[in-house]
Each structure stands twice: as C-alpha cells, then as structure tokens.
Design a protein around this motif. Structure first.
Motif, PDB file in Angstrom:
ATOM      1  N   UNK A 194      -5.062   6.143   8.577  1.00 22.72           N
ATOM      2  CA  UNK A 194      -4.212   4.877   9.220  1.00 22.72           C
ATOM      3  C   UNK A 194      -2.527   5.718  10.229  1.00 22.72           C
ATOM      4  N   UNK A 195      -2.630   6.724   9.946  1.00 28.12           N
ATOM      5  CA  UNK A 195      -1.490   6.984  10.967  1.00 28.12           C
ATOM      6  C   UNK A 195      -2.454   6.926  13.184  1.00 28.12           C
TER       7      UNK A 195
ATOM      8  N   UNK B  36      -3.368   5.275  -1.610  1.00 30.56           N
ATOM      9  CA  UNK B  36      -2.061   5.280  -2.203  1.00 30.56           C
ATOM     10  C   UNK B  36      -1.772   6.338  -1.768  1.00 30.56           C
ATOM     11  N   UNK B  37      -2.344   7.589  -1.190  1.00 30.13           N
ATOM     12  CA  UNK B  37      -1.228   8.143  -0.596  1.00 30.13           C
ATOM     13  C   UNK B  37      -0.592   8.523   0.107  1.00 30.13           C
ATOM     14  N   UNK B  38      -0.025   8.663  -0.105  1.00 26.37           N
ATOM     15  CA  UNK B  38       1.369   8.356   1.621  1.00 26.37           C
ATOM     16  C   UNK B  38       2.461  10.067   2.548  1.00 26.37           C
TER      17      UNK B  38
ATOM     18  N   UNK C 186       6.410   7.074  10.941  1.00 29.74           N
ATOM     19  CA  UNK C 186       5.432   6.463  10.683  1.00 29.74           C
ATOM     20  C   UNK C 186       5.416   6.485   9.543  1.00 29.74           C
ATOM     21  N   UNK C 187       5.430   5.414   8.466  1.00 25.78           N
ATOM     22  CA  UNK C 187       4.725   5.750   6.521  1.00 25.78           C
ATOM     23  C   UNK C 187       2.971   5.486   7.243  1.00 25.78           C
ATOM     24  N   UNK C 188       2.438   6.370   6.996  1.00 26.06           N
ATOM     25  CA  UNK C 188       0.602   5.961   6.668  1.00 26.06           C
ATOM     26  C   UNK C 188       0.236   6.037   4.756  1.00 26.06           C
ATOM     27  N   UNK C 189      -0.244   4.692   5.019  1.00 26.16           N
ATOM     28  CA  UNK C 189      -1.078   5.065   3.039  1.00 26.16           C
ATOM     29  C   UNK C 189      -2.421   4.533   3.329  1.00 26.16           C
ATOM     30  N   UNK C 190      -3.172   5.429   3.140  1.00 26.88           N
ATOM     31  CA  UNK C 190      -4.055   5.444   2.705  1.00 26.88           C
ATOM     32  C   UNK C 190      -4.580   5.038   1.483  1.00 26.88           C
TER      33      UNK C 190
END
Length: 117
Positions: free
Chosen positions: A68-69, A108-110, A101-105
C-alpha cells in the motif's frame, strides 16, 4: 434514487475511516476529510500540535503488486502537493506542514509513515 457504491469505493471509505480512527487515537485532530479540488484530493487533513498533517490513506488487499505504501507514486505525491497548495490558498496555515501516509494491508495492519514525502 440513491447511488450504489462499488466494492472498491466502499473498501476505500472503510480504510479511510479506519485510518482516521487510528490517527484520532494517536492524538491527532481532524480538520477536514476528503478535500477535493480541480487538481487532486486530500484524504485526511489532520492537526498534531501546530502542524498540519496532510494524510494519504492507501489500502492493498495483498502485496502481490506492491505494498500500500509503495502505491503512493511520484505522480500521486505531486497531485497531493498541488491539492495542498490549493487548500492553503483557501485556508492559510503558517505553521509546519507534514505529508504522512497511512498504509493498510489486507490483514488490517496499519503502517503510519510520518513525513513520507
């Protein structure tokens, strides 16, 4: 007649709400959500002490095509920066500005990346 949102838009909305709650729990304050203008969009505009925190929220179900990042490309960054300039022309802010940046996998790991760009 109400407009139906597709699954992709609903997941994005859910991820933004998840990121917002995460940041609120971390002590940030919401200034504005989903600021849109002709040059781009800012997912979350937050405040941490005197700093304005421009936050891009990204969700990826899997890392198969990158995390996501990693999906915050140079092009996406330039759109966010342009939208920030436009926002500041409407609502001046004379303190520090930070791009996070808030990257969520998919699990649901933030991953909160401060000063991402």
């Amino acid at each position: 007649m109400p407009i139906k949102k597709n699954a992709h838009l609903l997941r994005g909305e859910f991820a933004e709400n998840q990121a917002l709650q995460f940041l609120l729990n971390a002590g940030l304050v919401l200034v504005e959500k989903n600021f849109r203008c002709k040059v781009g969009e800012i997912d979350l505009i937050m405040r941490e002490k005197d700093a304005l925190v421009i936050t891009e929220v990204r969700y990826r179900k899997s890392d198969r095509f990158g995390s996501a990042a990693e999906s915050v490309t140079a092009t996406k960054q330039s759109r966010i920066i342009a939208a920030t300039h436009y926002y500041l022309s409407l609502k001046p802010h004379h303190k520090a500005i930070r791009f996070d940046v808030v990257a969520i996998s998919g699990d649901n790991h933030i991953n909160w990346i401060k000063n991402a760009f």
